[in-house]
Each structure stands twice: as C-alpha cells, then as structure tokens.
Design an enzyme around this catalytic site. Structure first.
Site, PDB file in Angstrom:
ATOM      1  N   ASP A 364       0.853  -1.249   0.018  1.00  0.00           N
ATOM      2  CA  ASP A 364       0.067   0.038   0.018  1.00  0.00           C
ATOM      3  C   ASP A 364       0.787   1.241  -0.101  1.00  0.00           C
ATOM      4  O   ASP A 364       2.134   1.201   0.098  1.00  0.00           O
ATOM      5  CB  ASP A 364      -0.787  -0.024   1.368  1.00  0.00           C
ATOM      6  N   GLU A 464      -3.606  20.476  -0.678  1.00  0.00           N
ATOM      7  CA  GLU A 464      -4.249  21.604  -0.547  1.00  0.00           C
ATOM      8  C   GLU A 464      -4.223  22.236   0.882  1.00  0.00           C
ATOM      9  O   GLU A 464      -3.757  23.524   1.128  1.00  0.00           O
ATOM     10  CB  GLU A 464      -5.832  21.812  -0.722  1.00  0.00           C
ATOM     11  N   GLY A 640      -5.279   3.051  -3.299  1.00  0.00           N
ATOM     12  CA  GLY A 640      -6.361   3.759  -3.428  1.00  0.00           C
ATOM     13  C   GLY A 640      -6.213   5.008  -3.782  1.00  0.00           C
ATOM     14  O   GLY A 640      -7.267   5.733  -4.114  1.00  0.00           O
ATOM     15  N   ASP A 641      -5.157   5.697  -3.690  1.00  0.00           N
ATOM     16  CA  ASP A 641      -4.717   7.175  -4.051  1.00  0.00           C
ATOM     17  C   ASP A 641      -4.712   7.308  -5.514  1.00  0.00           C
ATOM     18  O   ASP A 641      -4.959   6.614  -6.341  1.00  0.00           O
ATOM     19  CB  ASP A 641      -3.507   7.694  -3.251  1.00  0.00           C
ATOM     20  N   ARG A 766      -5.878   3.965  -7.561  1.00  0.00           N
ATOM     21  CA  ARG A 766      -7.357   3.952  -7.552  1.00  0.00           C
ATOM     22  C   ARG A 766      -7.860   2.602  -7.672  1.00  0.00           C
ATOM     23  O   ARG A 766      -8.961   2.460  -8.307  1.00  0.00           O
ATOM     24  CB  ARG A 766      -7.792   4.962  -8.721  1.00  0.00           C
TER      25      ARG A 766
END
Length: 1136
Positions: A364, A464, A640-641, A766
């Site tokens: 991961d 951000e 999953g990023d 993803r």
C-alpha cells in the site's frame, strides 16, 4: 437480510476440535503416523511398543491445536469488541442504545461526530446546512482527507424529529451487495414518488463521521453484506512452499518404505520356503500357517519397524523451531519502533522460512510507504528559488528556522529555513504577495474554528491543506468563505473577495481556477495545476527560471504545482459568464461544453511561480526498496490514492527513476478486446513483436539489463482498462492511454501479467481492496512465486489475506491490517530486516534441518534393513527398543534443534549489505528434490558403513580372554555408538555459528548417550523391570573392548572424511556467492561497501528525470466547487 454481526474467526467452541483436526490431517504425515499407531496395536505384526508413537503424535496435534486456538481466540476478542459497540437506534420516538450486532436492515440510527458508521446507510438528514456530512474513508481506501455526502432534500426535511423519523416508511430498491466502493445504484420509493440514490447519498461501514454534529441514516446493508466486509476477502490456510514440498516428499518416502517392506516380505516368504527348516523348534503361529501368510505379516511388521525414515519427532521439532525463530523476530531491537513503542510481532509461527523466498512484494502507499504528512518545502517566485540557502560556493548550508514573529497567526510547528522569503514579504514584494494571495484564495478548503478559537483547515486533499497552511504562516490567512465570498487576512488586514466563479478540477483538466473581484473592482483569475497543463496556457512571455526550478524540484521527488494569474476586464468577463451560464444549463454534453468554456478563459495566463510540497516518506523507504530490488524482489504499489500522487511517490522512493528512458517511439498500444502491439519499436535493445490474443500467440517482449520500464495503471483500467504504459523518451515521460479492455478478464489477464512482470516498477492506483487481492492472486497463481502483501489499513486486509505472507503496519488507520496479518511492525523499513535477515536465516536453518534430519534417519533406519538379511527377514530390530525410542527424542534432537534456531552463515550486517545473498531462497537452492536425494544417498552410504564394518569386525570376534563377543547386543552397542558419534559430527560440520549453547548440546548429546546407556543397561533397572531392559550389563562389558573403540573410530572416519573433502573441494573449485562473501568478509567486504556507498551517493544526486512532474493530488471525485458556489455547503465551521 443479514444481521450486523461480523465474524472473522474460524472456530467455535463446539466445532474447534473437528475443524482443526480436519485441517491438520491435510498434512499427509499426520495421517501416516495415525495409521502407524493403529498398526502398532496389532500384536501379530508389531515388534515395537505403540506408546512410542502415540505420545509424539498427540504432542504434535495438541501443540498445533493450542496455537491455532490461541490466535482464533484473539480474533474472537476483536470481533466481540466490534460487535458490542453501541449505536443509537430510533425506536418508539426515542433513541435507544443497541449493540452493533443487533442492528438490522431497516433500522434508522443516529451517528454523532467522530463516530464510526455502523453499517451501510442511506443518509436521511444531518445537522449541517443542506444536509451535508463530512466523512473520513481511511479504513476503506486509505485516504485521510475528508469527503462530502449529502442527503436527499426530501428526506433532509425530517432533520432530527424523532416522530417523523419513526414514521418514515420509504422503500429502497437497490443493487445486490457488492464490493464496489465508489459506486451505488438504487431508488427510494416514498410518498408515491421515486428518488434516485447514488454513492453521494450513502455512508459506508468503515467510514468515520467528521465535523458533523449528528446525522440519521437508514440501514440498507448490514454485517457481511456491507461493502467493507465484501472487500475483506476470505481467510485461507497458509502453508509454506517447503511444507508443500514436504508433503510430496512424504509420498516418495512412503513409496520407498513400501518398496523396502515388499522386498523384505518377498524375502521372508522365500526364506521360510527354502531356508527356514526349523519349524520343529519354532513352529509357525496359528495365524500364519504357511510362508505366504508369514510374508504378508512381515510386510506390515517392516512398515512399522522402518517407519522412522519419517519420524514424528521431525514435525515436533519443526513446530518448536518455528516458535524459536518467531521469538527472535519479536525480540529484535532493530525492528522496535520507539516512537510508538511498537515491537515487531510474529502473529503466526508457520511461515517463517517463507520469508526467505519472497519474489513479489505488494505494498500500500498511504501510511505504508508515506507518513501521509505533507510539508511545504520550497517555492519559486518570479525566477527566485526559496527554501534552501547556499554559500558562495553554491553549497547548501543549514540555517535556523525563519523568523515568523511578524505574523501572529503563524504556527509554532511550521518549519521554513529561508529568511529571504520572509524579508520579501515584509518588504512588500508585489509578486510574492500575489503568489501567496493566489494560494490563500484558489482552493476548496473549509475553515474550522475550535471552541477555543483555534483555526484549523479541513481539506479535500492533503496537498491543499499544506499549501493553505503555508500561506497562513507567511501572513496570508484564509479565514472565512460563503457561497460567493472568501475572506483572507493579508498581513493582518482582512480583505473580502467576491467569488465570481470556481472552475473546478477533474482528472482531465488537472487544474482549478477561481475568478474573484477585489474591493477595488479588479477581476482576476487565479489558476493552479499540473505544470504540463499550465505551460500550455501561458502567454508569450514565459519565465524559464521558473520552469528550470520546477524541473529541479521534481528531480528531488517533490510534488510540484504551478501557479498562474490572468487579469480580466469587465466586458470580457461578462461575455464569458454568459457562455458559462449557457453551458452549465445545457441538457446534453454539459461536461464537454463547460470544459470548452473553461479552456476559453484559461489561456494567455502569466506564470507567477511554483510550489514544492514534500509527501514525507517514512524513514528509510527509498533505501529499503533499493536493497530489496537488489535482492531480486519486485515491488508493486497497490493504492487507492490518485494517479499523480502514486507516481510522485514512485519517484520519491526510487521505484521510478531516470533510467526508464531510451524509447524513441510509441511503446505499447492496447486495442479493444484484443491485445495487439501495433507499433514496432525500432531500437537495438528492445524488441516488441505484433501479437493477437485471437490467434493464441503470446506477446514477445525482450529487453536487456540496460533499459528499464515502469507501468502505471488505475483501478478502472483493471476492470474496464485504460492501460498506461510509462517510459522515458528524450527526457519526456510518454503516456499512452488506450481504448477500453478488461485487464483482469480471463483472456487478457495473462497478457497484462506478461507486460507487468517485464517492468521494473508497477504501480496500481485507484484500486479497490478486492482489486488489490485480485492482482495478488493473479501473480500468485500464474508466476508460481512467493508473494508478500504489506499495508496498514482495513482496505489492505484483502490483499494481506490473499498473499502467501501478510504484513501489517501499525499505522494511523487502525489495527485491522495488523489483526489480519501474519507479521506486524511499526515502519516499512523493517521489512528489509524481516526478509533479508530473519527470512534468509529461517530459510537457511530449516533447509539445513531437513537435509540433516533425513540423512540421520535414513542412516539409522536402514541398519534394520541390512540386518534383516541376517535374521531371516523376521522384522527383528538391530537396536534395543529404548534406543529406537530415544534416538530422535533425546540423543539427536537437541543438536539439530539448536542448529535450526541459532545458526548464521553470515551476520545480520552482511545479510543487509549483500542483498544477493537472498537469491538462493527464491530459487529453492538450499532444499529441493536434488538435495533431498543427496541426503538420502549419504544416509544409505552411512547405514552401510554403520552395519557392515561393525559386523565384519565382530562376526568372528573374540575377547583377549577367549570369550565370544559375537552377539546381537554387543553388535547393537557398537553400531549405536558409531551412529551417535557420526551424526553428531555431521551436525557439527553443518554448524556455521558456534555459541556456548551449541557446544553444550552438540557435545553434551554424546555424553547424554553414554550416561543413559549405562543407566538403561544397569542391573538396577533390570531387577525392577526385567522384561523391559533385556540388555543388562552389555554396556559395561562392551565398552571395555578396544576393538569397539577402534571400530567406532574407523566407521566415523569412513563416514565423515569424504564429506569434509567433498565440501572443501566444492568451495574451492565452485564457490557459491555466500562462500565468496565469507572469503571477503575479513579482507575486502568493508572496502567494497565503502566504494558502493560512494558510487551510490554520486548517482543519487542525478537520480531523477529531467522533466518536472506535477504533484497536485487531484481528487478521484469532483471537488467542492459546485457545492460552494451554489450555497449548498456550510462555509464556516464553528464548534463553539
């Protein structure tokens, strides 16, 4: 419908014994020994006491059952802690506390801030404006940034009115339970109306409610039906490759045993028919009236007496050896994570040697490779770089933290070491002011004030959050927003801008823009995004210094982001606004029309500068990956990023490097439903031939060691693929997006795997938890390689269970991964030591153990076989029964056990320094069929020497006083003494690492043999149990014969010296890599390492590609722009 109770354990109190024994009897050897025990209870064929086999098999089964029960009990406790959590359920117009396991489909429950979502819910209402809720999905996809969900306006009107909620009688019709985390389809039928439901209205189990006082939801999926549990995957019984090989070898040994028994049975039949003419003195028993029945019974008798070719003590020893190896992992201080007080933990004891055979590591990203902490590191403004201070010679120097005393809103934890940037801000540099003004305005971050008035930010992307936080510390503090305004404190002065439009980002645009009007009426477009898309939209004047600085930032593995600005006049803005309004209201092709309108205004911009944010890796990650790669371990990142985030991490941890270049044309194009390489790559070192799935021919892809390739693929591409091939070409990263096919479909999965395995780096982004497991299964089943999966969150549980070995990291996302893993520790860098040190040692030790154990037991057992030709093949033992019993349990057990626990051919420093030492485990060099037969042949040779040399010496022997010494008991003592000394010298020869414990048990085992022999054959025990100790006085008498000691010495020399000579010549003429390292250890190892470190440091300076890589972490979903501008989002959070 399913209840909400979950169950990850395998056993219950009533089925534990049955299921556990069923699993244990999948081991062929356990069945084999149970059959032997049954045979030994038949007196007509058994010449041994059945107790000698009953006790070991009970011990083996009992210890294994206790171990399995202990781990399952811990899983029960974990399940219980989750199932017994409480949640508020609406019942009879009141809120009633119910345990999670009692919640069922159709219940309406209340969630409060920071509570975990109980089941998959349809959001009905919330405390926030427009019925929004904020959730964290770390346990599902590994992301810690907040996401937004919204209730239907019609159900949102119920708010927290318990009477209205109690009377809710809607009917939900939706998709069947599945594992798709980002997709949901259904309808709500209520009040004679139909309302569409999608993923934006659903709260999934595993999410956590954030920044929302309360919300109500309707349970639609519970327990095993929830998407979290659908992605969990099934627990499988994991066996090591050596253990699977052992099962095959047991069949071979059993076949060999049948052969020996058949030979002796036939021989006995022939003997009784033609030689054994003494029935008058020893008549046949009533149950064996003829030679044929005698041969049949002898067959089973020899099955029993020769069963020690595979002793039960072998498997008793394996269990204890693995426990000892696990303790070394648990107590390894080098794997202790002091920051969180986390030692390494071996949660299973059956897979240690498999750690030394890993070929693929599936990792991961978030929380495993990275700390999931973003830090503002550097920036370039108007051609001037800030972030590092250099001396006159151009060398970076360390400086104290910059002085932020001018800003009362600065955070004490913020670190920036270039005082020049502070001076530029305080001196009124216009470009610097506009740079930070853009950062403080162009975003979708939400401000949050604590009851104490402390300002924090809730960002959809951690990038951000880092940028807006940096602007705050440099004096441009984002404080408040409404649907059409944003307030920024600029160096202490609050300025409110009117937000005219937010041009939100998506995965195609790779940028976002905000159009604002300042108090003076000036209209400005602020834009930030990936460098590639910003550069294409600049005016004629382009600052090359900014581009070069951005390239250098990306070369250092930082996440770069370009900032641009455009001045607008009132007339041009009005024209654009009208076009924007028409596009936003279009019923067809709305997205395409909006993109065209965005393109129209986002051009001819002025480049202000670029930011460089560091996604902090865990300590030692690049070095660990580099060393594991040198050990021929292939590392795939399954995350999953977002794609950009994953790629940048790939560069940061050296998975993607500048070496991935030299392709001058298109790389690979994949066409719909059939892989076809339609472009021939004309280059010297890479050849790609055309191939079609339809004609059955495979892809031919050849590459040499000089060219390396990387593959990046997203989760959508794995199911409905958009396959990305990555390579470097003329200092440019080429990416070819192809048409849709199915990468994991049956017809294309192998093709995808062939391509992926030829790549140095593979990154899947993803991907859902189940897709991670499918990728692992694909490699596991088709590559026939040992796989390891490592992760830290609940979204990693599936692949952890799917891999041969699962490793959990105790990270920021809970302990679900640890609870499902076979091994656990606190940091990714410890994986290097787990594999290269503990894994290699465990594999080497267990291989030595098996080779030696088979050797010593064949040497021992086949003495019975040779002796059978001198006793009429009547299954008479050549040893005393007590020696047969104690040989494996006492005399020879501890030396090889200590070898298998403590032995080291090289210390841990050299195991890490020379990672190629790991290669023998991947190719099964240390124990395989060839080595097994070699051990058997040595055992046969030793048994021949053990029997025939003493037999020849004593067959007509006579003592000096004239007494006869030719008897079975004396011969048995000579053979047994020679046997113990020979096999003990052999284990001493196999020992590479001597400790006081090894010395004690190796030489002590010989002493124990003599002590026990004198005690067992003493007059005292004979007088107590005369039938059990028939060898009375033989030891005292035999050990007085000089011929006995000469014979023992001769046998030892004949058995031992050829082995020593063979090993010496082999190491001299054909040394292995390990032996070469041993030879260098005292001479050149240190100098070679120093040289490699110097070369490594030299290359690290130039290890990056020569083009910039944007690091903007684009969200998988659209941003908050629409919610902000339509006023549907709460603009300011105040918890007071």
């Amino acid at each position: 419908y399913q209840v909400n109770k979950i169950k990850t354990s395998k056993y219950t109190w009533y089925n534990f014994l049955l299921i556990n024994l069923w699993e244990q009897f999948h081991r062929v050897v356990n069945v084999y020994f149970v059959i032997l025990v049954v045979l030994q209870f038949i007196p007509e064929i058994s010449s041994l006491n059945p107790t000698t086999s009953i006790i070991p098999i009970i011990v083996v089964l009992g210890l294994t059952a206790m171990k399995d029960g202990f781990y399952d009990y811990k899983r029960h406790k974990s399940d219980s802690s989750v199932n017994n959590r409480s949640s508020s359920v609406v019942k009879d117009e009141t809120l009633t506390e119910e345990k999670w396991m009692n919640i069922k489909v159709g219940d309406i429950i209340q969630l409060k801030n920071n509570e975990n979502v109980t089941a998959d819910l349809l959001l009905l209402s919330s405390s926030e404006e427009h019925n929004l809720v904020y959730i964290e999905t770390a346990e599902l996809d590994g992301e810690t940034n907040l996401k937004v969900r919204q209730a239907l306006p019609e159900t949102g009107e119920m708010k927290d009115n318990l009477r209205t909620l109690r009377q809710f009688n809607g009917h939900v019709k939706c998709e069947a339970p599945n594992n798709y985390l980002h997709k949901f389809t259904g309808n709500l039928y209520w009040n004679n109306e139909t309302f569409a439901i999608d993923n934006e209205n659903i709260l999934l189990r595993g999410c956590t409610l954030r920044n929302t006082e309360w919300c109500f939801g309707l349970v639609i999926f519970a327990g095993p039906d929830t998407k979290l549990m659908q992605n969990t995957g099934k627990s499988v019984l994991k066996r090591t490759s050596i253990e699977r090989l052992m099962n095959k070898l047991v069949w071979l040994i059993f076949a060999f045993l049948l052969l020996l028994a058949t030979v002796t049975a036939v021989g006995n039949t022939i003997w009784e028919r033609y030689v054994g003419h003494f029935q008058v003195y020893m008549p046949w028993a009533s149950y064996a009236p003829n030679e044929y029945m005698s041969g049949f019974l002898m067959f089973w008798s020899y099955i029993i007496i020769l069963n020690t070719v595979v002793p039960i003590s072998l498997f008793v020893s394996i269990e204890f050896i693995r426990v000892g190896q696990s303790w070394f992992i648990n107590f390894d201080r080098a794997m202790y994570y002091e920051k969180k007080d986390l030692p390494a933990l071996a949660r299973t004891t059956t897979l240690n040697e498999e750690l030394g055979q890993i070929e693929y590591v599936f990792s991961d990203k978030t929380g495993t490779l990275t700390q999931n902490i973003m830090e503002f590191n550097k920036c370039v403004i108007g051609g001037t770089c800030y972030g590092e201070v250099y001396n006159e010679d151009g060398i970076a120097i360390s400086t104290p933290n910059a002085d932020f005393s001018f800003n009362k809103d600065a955070e004490n934890s913020f670190r920036f070491f270039d005082q020049r940037l502070i001076n530029a801000i305080t001196s009124g540099d216009t470009k610097v002011h506009e740079f930070f003004k853009l950062i403080a305005i162009c975003h979708t971050v939400m401000p949050d004030f604590s009851p104490e008035g402390i300002l924090t930010y809730q960002a959809q992307s951690p990038d951000e959050g880092a940028l807006v936080g940096a602007a705050r510390n440099f004096g441009f503090v984002f404080k408040e927003r409404t649907f059409n305004t944003i307030t920024v404190s600029e160096l202490g002065t609050d300025v409110t801008y009117e937000v005219l439009a937010i041009l939100d980002f998506d995965n195609v645009r790779k940028r976002m823009s905000v159009i604002v009007k300042d108090p003076e009426g000036n209209i400005t477009l602020f834009c930030k995004g990936a460098d590639s898309v910003i550069y294409e939209r600049l005016g004629e004047a382009t600052d090359e210094d900014i581009k070069n600085a951005t390239t250098n930032f990306a070369g250092e593995g930082l996440r770069t982001l370009c900032l641009a600005v455009k001045r607008l006049n009132e007339e041009s803005y009005k024209v654009w606004k009208e076009a924007h309004s028409k596009a936003s209201m279009a019923l067809e092709d709305r997205e395409d029309r909006l993109s065209a309108v965005y393109e129209e205004i986002e051009r001819d911009m002025e480049l202000l500068g670029a930011t460089a944010v560091e996604d902090k890796l865990q300590d030692g990650v690049p070095e660990t990956i580099a060393n594991l790669s040198n050990a021929n371990i292939k590392i795939w990142v399954l995350t999953g990023d977002k794609q950009e985030t994953a790629v940048n991490i790939g560069y940061s941890c050296n998975m993607l490097t500048e070496e991935m270049k030299n392709l001058c044309h298109e790389f690979i194009v994949v066409s719909l439903l059939k892989i076809r390489l339609v472009h021939y790559v004309s280059m010297q070192n890479v050849v790609v031939h055309t191939s079609k799935v339809a004609n059955g021919r495979s892809i031919v892809f050849q590459q040499d060691g000089e060219n390396k390739f990387g593959l990046v693929i997203n989760g959508h591409s794995l199911v409905s693929i958009c396959c990305f091939s990555k390579t470097m070409c003329h200092n440019k990263l080429l990416k070819h997006k192809t048409k849709e096919v199915h990468a994991l479909s049956e017809e294309l999965a192998i093709k995808f795997l062939e391509l992926a395995t030829l790549c140095t780096a593979v990154i899947c982004c993803r991907v859902t938890p189940l897709q991670k497991a499918k990728v692992v299964e694909l490699v596991k089943q088709n590559q026939k390689a040992v796989t390891l999966a490592i992760g830290d969150g609940a979204n990693d549980v599936s692949m952890i269970k799917a891999a041969h070995i699962g490793v959990g990291i105790s990270g920021e996302e809970g302990t679900q991964a640890v609870l499902s893993a076979d091994f656990a520790f606190g940091q990714f860098r410890f994986l290097e030591r787990l594999l290269l040190v503990h894994g290699r040692w465990s594999y080497m030790r267990i291989c030595k153990f098996f080779g030696y154990f088979f050797y010593k037991n064949f040497a021992f057992t086949l003495v019975h076989f040779w002796y059978s030709f001198f006793n009429g093949l009547t299954a008479q033992s050549s040893f005393d029964d007590w020696f047969v019993t104690l040989y494996n349990l006492v005399y020879t057990s501890m030396p090889v056990f200590m070898l298998a626990v403590f032995d080291q051919d090289l210390n841990d420093e050299y195991c890490i320094k020379f990672p190629k030492l790991y290669l023998p485990g991947q190719t099964n060099e240390l124990f395989n069929i060839k080595i097994f037969f070699r051990s058997i042949i040595r055992g046969i040779f030793t048994s021949l020497a053990l029997f025939f040399i003493p037999y020849g010496a004593f067959v007509d022997g006579m003592h000096s006083d004239g007494t006869n010494i030719t008897d079975l008991q004396t011969l048995s003592i000579v053979i047994s003494t020679s046997l113990i000394i020979v096999v003990t010298l052999q284990v001493a020869l196999d020992t590479s690492y001597w400790t006081p414990i090894n010395h004690f048990f190796i030489w002590g085992s010989i002493g124990i043999y003599f002590l026990v022999t004198f005690a067992m054959y003493s007059n005292g025990l004979y007088q107590i149990l005369p039938n059990n100790f028939p060898f009375v006085g033989v030891a005292r008498t035999a050990f007085q014969f000089p011929s006995l000691w000469f014979t023992v010495l001769l046998v030892s020399a004949i058995c031992f010296l050829p082995v020593v000579a063979s090993r010496y010549l082999t190491s001299l003429l054909w040394p292995t890599y390990t032996e070469k390292v041993k030879q260098r250890k005292m001479k050149a190892a240190e100098s070679l390492h120093a040289m490699s470190e110097k070369i490594k440091s030299k290359f690290q300076i130039k290890r990056r590609g020569s083009r910039a890589r944007s690091g903007y972490a684009f969200s998988h979903e659209r941003g908050f722009g629409d919610l902000i501008t339509t006023g549907r989002m709460s603009m300011r959070r105040n918890n007071s």
